[in-house]
Write a protein that holds these residues in place. Structure first.
Motif, PDB file in Angstrom:
ATOM      1  N   GLY A 141      20.553  33.575  61.774  1.00  0.00           N
ATOM      2  CA  GLY A 141      21.168  34.534  60.870  1.00  0.00           C
ATOM      3  C   GLY A 141      20.128  35.372  60.153  1.00  0.00           C
ATOM      4  N   LEU A 142      20.496  36.579  59.812  1.00  0.00           N
ATOM      5  CA  LEU A 142      19.556  37.504  59.188  1.00  0.00           C
ATOM      6  C   LEU A 142      19.717  37.515  57.680  1.00  0.00           C
ATOM      7  N   ASP A 143      18.643  37.897  57.002  1.00  0.00           N
ATOM      8  CA  ASP A 143      18.685  38.084  55.557  1.00  0.00           C
ATOM      9  C   ASP A 143      18.859  39.569  55.289  1.00  0.00           C
ATOM     10  N   HIS A 144      19.999  39.948  54.781  1.00  0.00           N
ATOM     11  CA  HIS A 144      20.302  41.354  54.512  1.00  0.00           C
ATOM     12  C   HIS A 144      20.256  41.674  53.029  1.00  0.00           C
ATOM     13  N   GLU A 145      19.735  40.764  52.246  1.00  0.00           N
ATOM     14  CA  GLU A 145      19.808  40.913  50.795  1.00  0.00           C
ATOM     15  C   GLU A 145      19.150  42.185  50.280  1.00  0.00           C
ATOM     16  N   GLU A 146      17.991  42.551  50.800  1.00  0.00           N
ATOM     17  CA  GLU A 146      17.304  43.763  50.347  1.00  0.00           C
ATOM     18  C   GLU A 146      18.153  45.000  50.646  1.00  0.00           C
ATOM     19  N   PHE A 147      18.693  45.065  51.856  1.00  0.00           N
ATOM     20  CA  PHE A 147      19.576  46.173  52.230  1.00  0.00           C
ATOM     21  C   PHE A 147      20.812  46.204  51.335  1.00  0.00           C
ATOM     22  N   LEU A 148      21.486  45.060  51.206  1.00  0.00           N
ATOM     23  CA  LEU A 148      22.723  45.006  50.421  1.00  0.00           C
ATOM     24  C   LEU A 148      22.485  45.404  48.967  1.00  0.00           C
ATOM     25  N   THR A 149      21.403  44.922  48.382  1.00  0.00           N
ATOM     26  CA  THR A 149      21.087  45.266  46.993  1.00  0.00           C
ATOM     27  C   THR A 149      20.858  46.767  46.845  1.00  0.00           C
ATOM     28  N   ALA A 150      20.043  47.348  47.722  1.00  0.00           N
ATOM     29  CA  ALA A 150      19.729  48.782  47.636  1.00  0.00           C
ATOM     30  C   ALA A 150      20.970  49.637  47.855  1.00  0.00           C
ATOM     31  N   ALA A 151      21.762  49.314  48.865  1.00  0.00           N
ATOM     32  CA  ALA A 151      22.947  50.120  49.184  1.00  0.00           C
ATOM     33  C   ALA A 151      24.023  49.993  48.106  1.00  0.00           C
ATOM     34  N   ARG A 152      24.190  48.795  47.558  1.00  0.00           N
ATOM     35  CA  ARG A 152      25.187  48.598  46.487  1.00  0.00           C
ATOM     36  C   ARG A 152      24.764  49.315  45.206  1.00  0.00           C
ATOM     37  N   GLN A 153      23.503  49.157  44.817  1.00  0.00           N
ATOM     38  CA  GLN A 153      23.031  49.781  43.581  1.00  0.00           C
ATOM     39  C   GLN A 153      23.132  51.297  43.648  1.00  0.00           C
ATOM     40  N   ALA A 154      22.940  51.869  44.826  1.00  0.00           N
ATOM     41  CA  ALA A 154      23.030  53.326  44.989  1.00  0.00           C
ATOM     42  C   ALA A 154      24.466  53.791  45.206  1.00  0.00           C
ATOM     43  N   GLY A 155      25.401  52.847  45.305  1.00  0.00           N
ATOM     44  CA  GLY A 155      26.806  53.208  45.540  1.00  0.00           C
ATOM     45  C   GLY A 155      27.047  53.744  46.951  1.00  0.00           C
ATOM     46  N   GLU A 156      26.193  53.352  47.900  1.00  0.00           N
ATOM     47  CA  GLU A 156      26.275  53.890  49.258  1.00  0.00           C
ATOM     48  C   GLU A 156      26.969  52.952  50.245  1.00  0.00           C
ATOM     49  N   LEU A 157      27.139  51.697  49.891  1.00  0.00           N
ATOM     50  CA  LEU A 157      27.748  50.739  50.806  1.00  0.00           C
ATOM     51  C   LEU A 157      29.263  50.851  50.757  1.00  0.00           C
ATOM     52  N   ILE A 158      29.867  51.146  51.902  1.00  0.00           N
ATOM     53  CA  ILE A 158      31.324  51.210  52.001  1.00  0.00           C
ATOM     54  C   ILE A 158      31.877  49.858  52.429  1.00  0.00           C
ATOM     55  N   GLY A 159      31.231  49.216  53.386  1.00  0.00           N
ATOM     56  CA  GLY A 159      31.686  47.910  53.858  1.00  0.00           C
ATOM     57  C   GLY A 159      30.890  47.456  55.050  1.00  0.00           C
ATOM     58  N   GLY A 160      31.281  46.322  55.579  1.00  0.00           N
ATOM     59  CA  GLY A 160      30.599  45.794  56.744  1.00  0.00           C
ATOM     60  C   GLY A 160      31.337  44.607  57.310  1.00  0.00           C
ATOM     61  N   HIS A 161      30.961  44.257  58.529  1.00  0.00           N
ATOM     62  CA  HIS A 161      31.587  43.139  59.224  1.00  0.00           C
ATOM     63  C   HIS A 161      30.555  42.448  60.101  1.00  0.00           C
ATOM     64  N   ALA A 162      30.636  41.125  60.150  1.00  0.00           N
ATOM     65  CA  ALA A 162      29.869  40.354  61.124  1.00  0.00           C
ATOM     66  C   ALA A 162      30.827  40.025  62.259  1.00  0.00           C
ATOM     67  N   PHE A 163      30.336  40.097  63.487  1.00  0.00           N
ATOM     68  CA  PHE A 163      31.173  39.826  64.644  1.00  0.00           C
ATOM     69  C   PHE A 163      30.955  38.399  65.130  1.00  0.00           C
ATOM     70  N   ALA A 164      32.002  37.798  65.669  1.00  0.00           N
ATOM     71  CA  ALA A 164      31.905  36.463  66.259  1.00  0.00           C
ATOM     72  C   ALA A 164      31.075  36.547  67.534  1.00  0.00           C
ATOM     73  N   ASP A 165      30.682  35.401  68.046  1.00  0.00           N
ATOM     74  CA  ASP A 165      29.885  35.327  69.259  1.00  0.00           C
ATOM     75  C   ASP A 165      30.586  36.058  70.407  1.00  0.00           C
ATOM     76  N   PRO A 166      29.850  36.873  71.159  1.00  0.00           N
ATOM     77  CA  PRO A 166      30.474  37.653  72.226  1.00  0.00           C
ATOM     78  C   PRO A 166      31.069  36.804  73.346  1.00  0.00           C
ATOM     79  N   SER A 167      30.695  35.540  73.450  1.00  0.00           N
ATOM     80  CA  SER A 167      31.235  34.697  74.509  1.00  0.00           C
ATOM     81  C   SER A 167      32.736  34.453  74.353  1.00  0.00           C
ATOM     82  N   ILE A 168      33.270  34.675  73.157  1.00  0.00           N
ATOM     83  CA  ILE A 168      34.709  34.471  72.954  1.00  0.00           C
ATOM     84  C   ILE A 168      35.479  35.790  72.884  1.00  0.00           C
ATOM     85  N   SER A 169      34.812  36.872  73.283  1.00  0.00           N
ATOM     86  CA  SER A 169      35.485  38.173  73.264  1.00  0.00           C
ATOM     87  C   SER A 169      36.315  38.374  74.528  1.00  0.00           C
ATOM     88  N   VAL A 170      37.162  39.387  74.487  1.00  0.00           N
ATOM     89  CA  VAL A 170      38.004  39.761  75.619  1.00  0.00           C
ATOM     90  C   VAL A 170      37.880  41.269  75.804  1.00  0.00           C
TER      91      VAL A 170
END
Length: 106
Positions: free
Chosen positions: A15-44
């Motif tokens: 897993g990645l550490d996105h804390e620096e990105f999240l802090t900067a984007a939130r403080q600037a009011g630039e983050l709209i949203g985001g999603h993590a995707f499940a493992d591609p092996s269970i996709s269709v």
């Protein structure tokens, strides 16, 4: 201007550490949203060609990297979106402008 930041990962990476990105984007009011995707092996994958529907289990593409998630940001410029993307370590980031979808009904 809105951008989607697609995160591409090697499935072997932890897993990645996105804390620096999240802090900067939130403080600037630039983050709209985001999603993590499940493992591609269970996709269709669903394809429709000439009215025929084909459903395939498993990842759409057989590659060492996969789309692991995405963020949507609203920035003043492409350069700012690139600055934010550079704060996410250990992932390939695709920065893509979003088209105006105000005329679409969902």
């Amino acid at each position: 201007m809105k951008f989607v930041l697609n995160l591409y990962l090697d499935s072997a990476l932890p897993g990645l550490d996105h804390e620096e990105f999240l802090t900067a984007a939130r403080q600037a009011g630039e983050l709209i949203g985001g999603h993590a995707f499940a493992d591609p092996s269970i996709s269709v994958a669903v394809r429709v060609r000439d009215g025929s529907v084909t459903v395939t289990e498993g990842p759409y593409l057989q590659t060492p990297e996969h789309v692991a998630g995405q963020y949507v940001v609203d920035c003043e410029s492409r350069e700012r979106a690139l600055e934010l993307a550079a704060l996410i370590q250990d992932a390939g980031i695709e920065v893509r402008p979003l088209m105006d979808s105000s005329g679409l009904e969902m």
